[in-house]
Write an enzyme that holds these catalytic residues in place. Structure first.
Site, PDB file in Angstrom:
ATOM      1  N   VAL A 100       0.538  -1.495  -0.350  1.00 57.01           N
ATOM      2  CA  VAL A 100       0.214   0.272  -0.160  1.00 57.01           C
ATOM      3  C   VAL A 100       0.880   1.329   0.110  1.00 57.01           C
ATOM      4  O   VAL A 100       0.580   2.388   0.070  1.00 57.01           O
ATOM      5  CB  VAL A 100      -1.139  -0.096   1.501  1.00 57.01           C
ATOM      6  N   HIS A 116      -4.689  -4.061  -2.171  1.00 56.01           N
ATOM      7  CA  HIS A 116      -4.493  -3.686  -0.655  1.00 56.01           C
ATOM      8  C   HIS A 116      -5.295  -1.889  -0.811  1.00 56.01           C
ATOM      9  O   HIS A 116      -4.711  -1.742   0.832  1.00 56.01           O
ATOM     10  CB  HIS A 116      -4.275  -4.539  -0.074  1.00 56.01           C
ATOM     11  N   CYS A 127     -20.134   5.892   4.563  1.00 52.85           N
ATOM     12  CA  CYS A 127     -20.450   5.405   3.661  1.00 52.85           C
ATOM     13  C   CYS A 127     -19.339   5.300   2.174  1.00 52.85           C
ATOM     14  O   CYS A 127     -19.754   5.760   1.163  1.00 52.85           O
ATOM     15  CB  CYS A 127     -20.799   6.852   3.946  1.00 52.85           C
ATOM     16  N   CYS A 145     -17.048  12.418   8.329  1.00 48.63           N
ATOM     17  CA  CYS A 145     -17.079  12.810   7.301  1.00 48.63           C
ATOM     18  C   CYS A 145     -18.417  14.118   6.819  1.00 48.63           C
ATOM     19  O   CYS A 145     -19.249  13.380   7.432  1.00 48.63           O
ATOM     20  CB  CYS A 145     -17.518  11.249   6.439  1.00 48.63           C
ATOM     21  N   SER A 187       5.149 -13.108   1.492  1.00 50.63           N
ATOM     22  CA  SER A 187       5.612 -14.418   2.342  1.00 50.63           C
ATOM     23  C   SER A 187       4.217 -15.422   1.555  1.00 50.63           C
ATOM     24  O   SER A 187       4.320 -16.178   2.344  1.00 50.63           O
ATOM     25  CB  SER A 187       5.374 -14.299   3.648  1.00 50.63           C
ATOM     26  N   ASN A 211      13.288 -14.660  -3.040  1.00 49.33           N
ATOM     27  CA  ASN A 211      12.860 -14.534  -1.847  1.00 49.33           C
ATOM     28  C   ASN A 211      13.435 -14.467  -0.958  1.00 49.33           C
ATOM     29  O   ASN A 211      14.396 -15.382  -1.197  1.00 49.33           O
ATOM     30  CB  ASN A 211      11.563 -14.897  -1.374  1.00 49.33           C
ATOM     31  N   GLU A 213      14.210 -15.981   1.892  1.00 50.15           N
ATOM     32  CA  GLU A 213      14.371 -17.100   2.915  1.00 50.15           C
ATOM     33  C   GLU A 213      12.336 -18.386   1.807  1.00 50.15           C
ATOM     34  O   GLU A 213      11.569 -17.678   0.814  1.00 50.15           O
ATOM     35  CB  GLU A 213      12.644 -16.455   3.779  1.00 50.15           C
TER      36      GLU A 213
HETATM   37  C1  BV8 Z   1     -10.437 -11.603   1.944  1.00 52.67           C
HETATM   38  C2  BV8 Z   1      -3.495  -3.982   4.028  1.00 52.67           C
HETATM   39  C3  BV8 Z   1     -12.978 -12.306   1.803  1.00 52.67           C
HETATM   40  C4  BV8 Z   1      -3.435  -2.931   4.781  1.00 52.67           C
HETATM   41  C5  BV8 Z   1      -3.088  -6.045   4.408  1.00 52.67           C
HETATM   42  C6  BV8 Z   1      -9.039 -16.142   8.780  1.00 52.67           C
HETATM   43  C7  BV8 Z   1      -9.995 -15.175   9.502  1.00 52.67           C
HETATM   44  C8  BV8 Z   1     -10.593 -14.353   8.757  1.00 52.67           C
HETATM   45  C9  BV8 Z   1      -9.839 -14.077   7.436  1.00 52.67           C
HETATM   46  C10 BV8 Z   1      -8.888 -15.219   6.722  1.00 52.67           C
HETATM   47  C11 BV8 Z   1      -8.470 -16.487   7.410  1.00 52.67           C
HETATM   48  N1  BV8 Z   1      -8.200 -17.137   7.220  1.00 52.67           N
HETATM   49  C12 BV8 Z   1      -7.314 -16.724   5.555  1.00 52.67           C
HETATM   50  C13 BV8 Z   1      -8.413 -15.567   5.732  1.00 52.67           C
HETATM   51  C14 BV8 Z   1      -8.185 -14.536   4.817  1.00 52.67           C
HETATM   52  C15 BV8 Z   1      -7.614 -13.049   5.348  1.00 52.67           C
HETATM   53  C16 BV8 Z   1      -6.499 -13.925   5.288  1.00 52.67           C
HETATM   54  O1  BV8 Z   1      -5.256 -14.482   4.161  1.00 52.67           O
HETATM   55  N2  BV8 Z   1      -5.479 -13.872   6.336  1.00 52.67           N
HETATM   56  C17 BV8 Z   1      -3.949 -14.748   6.780  1.00 52.67           C
HETATM   57  C18 BV8 Z   1      -2.983 -14.201   7.236  1.00 52.67           C
HETATM   58  C19 BV8 Z   1      -4.440 -15.885   6.385  1.00 52.67           C
HETATM   59  N3  BV8 Z   1      -7.131 -12.483   4.366  1.00 52.67           N
HETATM   60  C20 BV8 Z   1      -8.444 -10.979   4.059  1.00 52.67           C
HETATM   61  O2  BV8 Z   1      -8.910 -11.237   5.026  1.00 52.67           O
HETATM   62  C21 BV8 Z   1      -8.186 -10.339   3.153  1.00 52.67           C
HETATM   63  N4  BV8 Z   1     -10.162 -10.423   2.911  1.00 52.67           N
HETATM   64  O3  BV8 Z   1     -10.407 -12.914   2.016  1.00 52.67           O
HETATM   65  O4  BV8 Z   1     -11.892 -11.403   2.271  1.00 52.67           O
HETATM   66  C22 BV8 Z   1     -12.863 -12.094   3.513  1.00 52.67           C
HETATM   67  C23 BV8 Z   1     -14.104 -11.826   3.647  1.00 52.67           C
HETATM   68  C24 BV8 Z   1     -14.585 -12.312   5.080  1.00 52.67           C
HETATM   69  C25 BV8 Z   1     -14.416 -13.347   5.715  1.00 52.67           C
HETATM   70  C26 BV8 Z   1     -13.559 -14.035   5.351  1.00 52.67           C
HETATM   71  C27 BV8 Z   1     -12.303 -13.713   3.679  1.00 52.67           C
HETATM   72  C28 BV8 Z   1      -7.808  -8.754   3.283  1.00 52.67           C
HETATM   73  C29 BV8 Z   1      -6.517  -9.132   2.928  1.00 52.67           C
HETATM   74  C30 BV8 Z   1      -6.119  -7.851   2.948  1.00 52.67           C
HETATM   75  C31 BV8 Z   1      -5.331  -7.546   4.198  1.00 52.67           C
HETATM   76  N5  BV8 Z   1      -5.108  -6.323   4.413  1.00 52.67           N
HETATM   77  N6  BV8 Z   1      -2.653  -4.662   4.156  1.00 52.67           N
HETATM   78  C32 BV8 Z   1      -2.521  -2.563   5.107  1.00 52.67           C
HETATM   79  O5  BV8 Z   1      -0.863  -2.549   5.443  1.00 52.67           O
HETATM   80  O6  BV8 Z   1      -2.166  -1.958   6.502  1.00 52.67           O
HETATM   81  S1  BV8 Z   1      -2.551  -7.652   4.127  1.00 52.67           S
HETATM   82  C33 BV8 Z   1      -0.614  -7.376   4.565  1.00 52.67           C
HETATM   83  O7  BV8 Z   1       0.155  -8.672   4.213  1.00 52.67           O
HETATM   84  C34 BV8 Z   1      -0.288  -6.274   3.705  1.00 52.67           C
HETATM   85  O8  BV8 Z   1      -0.786  -5.647   2.875  1.00 52.67           O
HETATM   86  C35 BV8 Z   1       0.715  -6.884   3.034  1.00 52.67           C
HETATM   87  O9  BV8 Z   1       1.787  -6.760   1.193  1.00 52.67           O
HETATM   88  C36 BV8 Z   1       0.452  -8.377   3.062  1.00 52.67           C
HETATM   89  C37 BV8 Z   1       0.713  -9.966   2.612  1.00 52.67           C
HETATM   90  O10 BV8 Z   1       2.643  -9.740   3.504  1.00 52.67           O
HETATM   91  P1  BV8 Z   1       3.388  -9.809   2.791  1.00 52.67           P
HETATM   92  O11 BV8 Z   1       3.641  -8.048   1.447  1.00 52.67           O
HETATM   93  O12 BV8 Z   1       3.954 -10.970   2.423  1.00 52.67           O
HETATM   94  O13 BV8 Z   1       4.617  -8.909   3.435  1.00 52.67           O
HETATM   95  P2  BV8 Z   1       5.012 -10.159   4.995  1.00 52.67           P
HETATM   96  O14 BV8 Z   1       5.982  -9.623   5.726  1.00 52.67           O
HETATM   97  O15 BV8 Z   1       4.656 -11.122   5.363  1.00 52.67           O
HETATM   98  O16 BV8 Z   1       6.486 -11.377   3.952  1.00 52.67           O
HETATM   99  C38 BV8 Z   1       7.811 -10.716   2.748  1.00 52.67           C
HETATM  100  C39 BV8 Z   1       8.256 -11.069   2.452  1.00 52.67           C
HETATM  101  O17 BV8 Z   1       9.520 -10.187   1.658  1.00 52.67           O
HETATM  102  C40 BV8 Z   1       8.955 -12.452   3.294  1.00 52.67           C
HETATM  103  O18 BV8 Z   1       9.001 -13.315   2.787  1.00 52.67           O
HETATM  104  C41 BV8 Z   1      10.651 -11.475   3.016  1.00 52.67           C
HETATM  105  O19 BV8 Z   1      11.524 -13.129   3.184  1.00 52.67           O
HETATM  106  C42 BV8 Z   1      10.499 -11.044   1.955  1.00 52.67           C
HETATM  107  N7  BV8 Z   1      11.642  -9.847   1.673  1.00 52.67           N
HETATM  108  C43 BV8 Z   1      11.992  -9.221   2.587  1.00 52.67           C
HETATM  109  N8  BV8 Z   1      13.087  -8.066   1.747  1.00 52.67           N
HETATM  110  C44 BV8 Z   1      13.383  -9.180   0.965  1.00 52.67           C
HETATM  111  C45 BV8 Z   1      12.710  -9.627   0.591  1.00 52.67           C
HETATM  112  N9  BV8 Z   1      12.469 -10.750  -0.187  1.00 52.67           N
HETATM  113  C46 BV8 Z   1      13.480 -10.266  -0.891  1.00 52.67           C
HETATM  114  N10 BV8 Z   1      14.436  -9.031  -1.197  1.00 52.67           N
HETATM  115  C47 BV8 Z   1      14.029  -8.531   0.400  1.00 52.67           C
HETATM  116  N11 BV8 Z   1      15.314  -7.663  -0.229  1.00 52.67           N
HETATM  117 ZN    ZN Z   2     -20.075   9.168   5.029  1.00 54.28          ZN
END
Ligand code: BV8
Ligand code: ZN
Length: 245
Positions: A100, A116, A127, A145, A187, A211, A213
């Site tokens: 984001v 996202h 709203c 709002c 990840s 990645n 890792e």
């Molecule tokens: C949805 C915006 C339908 C906000 C983000 C159980 C209960 C409830 C929900 C769920 C559930 N199980 C699954 C779900 C669905 C849930 C989900 O997936 N949960 C996961 C945690 C299990 N998903 C949702 O809720 C989505 N909506 O499914 O709607 C629905 C509706 C109702 C009920 C259920 C489902 C919405 C998901 C969006 C959430 N918002 N962000 C904000 O940013 O403030 S997610 C957030 O995590 C960020 O957007 C981020 O991008 C995202 C993923 O993380 P990564 O980008 O992968 O970052 P991370 O740090 O994890 O990894 C970095 C990687 O880079 C590492 O692997 C590292 O090794 C590597 N790295 C580091 N440096 C380097 C590198 N690689 C290369 N070079 C480098 N230099």
């Molecule tokens: Zn409003």
């Protein structure tokens, strides 16, 4: 592997790139789950959810203001810029990002799907009326709002919230038609984004994971490059150019 991937890239027409927080790490933006990750200090359910916001809008806004401040001070890194040049090498290129931070747009990428949302944008919690991104939000006095009086929130997709239907269906459609799919700096834990590389692989694409890792995707990928994206991507670009010369 670099040579192989460069040769494959030269012979592909349709490329999709999925990025996560890792591609912005070298710009100084903390990742979510890495060792110094954001979530390490906070829990997703505490902050990036509607319940958290309704329960404690002040804390949620303090967190987002802190992240906005960091993001306001950082620049794209060589990995972001390499993706801009890579975009020109394919007849059909789509950059799908979970981030984001808006850094792909700053770097000059054109065909971007922000799954996202964007941390600098605001909307009404009731709203969904959008508000300008230069709105300074004081966590102790969150503006209402003018439309309906609801509180202003960051215009990002929180856990448990649906993604924009058009954006996510375009992302799946492009992934299903890709010849080459890069999963970079994610990840692959968050859905539905994490299903995009699976969709591409299932449809016959070559899957390259960059990645530092291993992730749940690593065993499925045709290539896993355990290098910094900001180092590998410029090298890949140079190699593609040298074999195209
Ligand atoms: C949805 C915006 C339908 C906000 C983000 C159980 C209960 C409830 C929900 C769920 C559930 N199980 C699954 C779900 C669905 C849930 C989900 O997936 N949960 C996961 C945690 C299990 N998903 C949702 O809720 C989505 N909506 O499914 O709607 C629905 C509706 C109702 C009920 C259920 C489902 C919405 C998901 C969006 C959430 N918002 N962000 C904000 O940013 O403030 S997610 C957030 O995590 C960020 O957007 C981020 O991008 C995202 C993923 O993380 P990564 O980008 O992968 O970052 P991370 O740090 O994890 O990894 C970095 C990687 O880079 C590492 O692997 C590292 O090794 C590597 N790295 C580091 N440096 C380097 C590198 N690689 C290369 N070079 C480098 N230099
Ligand atoms: Zn409003």
């Amino acid at each position: 592997m670099l040579e192989e991937i460069a040769n494959i890239a030269r012979n592909c027409q349709r490329c999709v790139v999925l990025t996560g927080a890792g591609i912005s790490a070298e710009s100084g933006v903390p990742t979510f789950r890495g060792k110094d990750g954001l979530w390490g200090k906070f829990k997703p359910e505490e902050l990036a959810t509607m319940d958290a916001f309704l329960a404690n809008p002040k804390v949620v806004w303090e967190w987002y203001n802190w992240r906005r401040q960091i993001i306001g001070e950082v620049k794209p890194n060589p990995g972001h810029y390499a993706l801009c040049e890579l975009e020109e090498m394919f007849t059909n290129f789509t950059l799908v990002t979970q981030n984001v931070d808006g850094l792909h747009r700053v770097a000059g990428s054109r065909n971007i799907l922000e799954l996202h949302g964007n941390i600098n944008l605001n909307k009404c919690v009731e709203c969904s009326q959008k508000y300008p991104d230069d709105l300074e939000i004081n966590p102790d006095d969150i503006p209402g709002c003018p439309n309906c009086g609801g509180q202003i929130r960051p215009d990002v997709v929180w856990f448990g919230e649906m993604l924009d239907a058009t954006i996510i269906s375009q992302a799946f459609d492009k992934s299903a038609k890709a010849d080459l799919f890069f999963s970079i700096g994610t990840s692959t834990l968050v859905h539905p984004a994490a299903s995009l590389p699976l969709e591409a692989k299932r449809s016959g694409a070559t899957l390259v994971e960059i990645n530092i890792e291993a992730t749940p995707l690593t065993t499925l990928a045709d290539f896993h490059i355990a290098e910094l994206s900001g180092v590998f991507l410029p090298n890949l670009l140079e190699r593609i150019k040298s074999i195209s010369a």
